[in-house]
Design an enzyme around this catalytic site. Structure first.
Site, PDB file in Angstrom:
ATOM      1  N   ASP A 104       0.643  -1.164  -0.076  1.00  0.00           N
ATOM      2  CA  ASP A 104       0.137   0.438   0.024  1.00  0.00           C
ATOM      3  C   ASP A 104       1.085   1.013  -0.381  1.00  0.00           C
ATOM      4  OD1 ASP A 104       0.689   0.807   2.706  1.00  0.00           O
ATOM      5  OD2 ASP A 104      -0.725  -0.557   3.058  1.00  0.00           O
ATOM      6  N   LEU A 105       0.247   2.454  -0.318  1.00  0.00           N
ATOM      7  CA  LEU A 105       1.230   3.926  -0.130  1.00  0.00           C
ATOM      8  C   LEU A 105       1.741   4.413   0.440  1.00  0.00           C
ATOM      9  CD1 LEU A 105       0.745   6.712  -1.903  1.00  0.00           C
ATOM     10  CD2 LEU A 105      -1.209   7.249  -0.180  1.00  0.00           C
TER      11      LEU A 105
END
Length: 240
Positions: A104-105
């Site tokens: 994820d980011l």
């Protein structure tokens, strides 16, 4: 050899399978001059397949790389929010590459990227139980008890996780660094596991996948996988 058109588009580096399906639905793909239909198969060696009127590129050489993904990049290659994606970091690889799985980011670390769709699908499929190890910095109380909870199966998003291997690598007042090894790698799984165990994740870094180790590769940098690494990786997901 015939195959689904979206799979052919992926294998030729035109688009991911999902994006290829959208191209077909939008009428952008033709086979021998006729508009392709979703679910249709074709033979890329004998049929003329075009996207927006342009014939498919020749079959690219299969490439496999390891990227050390930094925070701030998404692993989707078409982000509706306009955020930076990992394709920007591997532009100099010479061909379009797709991430194997997700980070994820706000997560970082080892990310395999390739244009080999079959290998990617096998590595991502939970049935092959390819182990992934994350160094996880957390805050919370009673780290030992939380680690025991993390190691046991959990119900997350309607799915029961397999047992995890958890080591407490360092600990201070109110926090710790954990090593967490899982086999599934579902969406934000480690973060959700920690939340259920009463921990708040402050940093998450994938350091190992199967037989591959991140090692000293610097954030934002990538390298080709060696032949020995590939053979071990393929063996772990039944490609040998």
């Amino acid at each position: 050899m015939t195959d689904r058109i979206q799979k052919i588009l992926s294998a030729r580096g035109v688009a991911s399978r999902r994006a290829g399906e959208k191209m077909i639905e939008d009428g952008r793909v033709t086979v021998n001059g006729a508009t392709a239909l979703l679910g249709q198969s074709a033979d890329p060696d004998t049929d003329v397949i075009c996207v927006d009127g342009v014939p498919l590129p020749s079959r690219p050489e299969k490439l496999y790389i390891m990227l050390n993904k930094p925070k701030g990049y998404v692993t989707t290659l078409s982000d509706e929010k306009g955020r930076k994606d990992v394709s920007e970091l591997v532009k100099d690889a010479g061909t379009r590459l797709y991430p194997v799985g997700r980070l994820d980011l706000n997560s970082e670390g080892l990310l395999i990227m390739t244009n080999d769709g079959d290998a990617a699908n096998r590595l991502m499929h939970p049935s092959h139980n390819v182990k992934k190890t994350y160094h996880t910095w957390v805050r919370g109380r009673d780290i030992k008890q939380a680690a025991e909870k993390l190691a046991a199966p959990m119900e997350i998003d309607g799915y029961t996780t397999r047992p995890a291997h958890v080591d407490v690598m360092a600990e201070d007042d109110g926090g710790a660094m954990l090593s967490i090894t899982i086999g599934e790698g579902r969406n934000r799984q480690v973060r959700k596991m920690c939340e259920q165990a009463g921990l708040y994740v402050t940093r998450l870094k994938r350091v190992r996948e199967g037989s591959l180790e991140l090692g000293e590769l610097k954030p934002g940098c990538w390298r080709y996988l060696t032949e020995e690494e590939l053979q071990k990786l393929f063996k772990s997901c039944g490609l040998n």
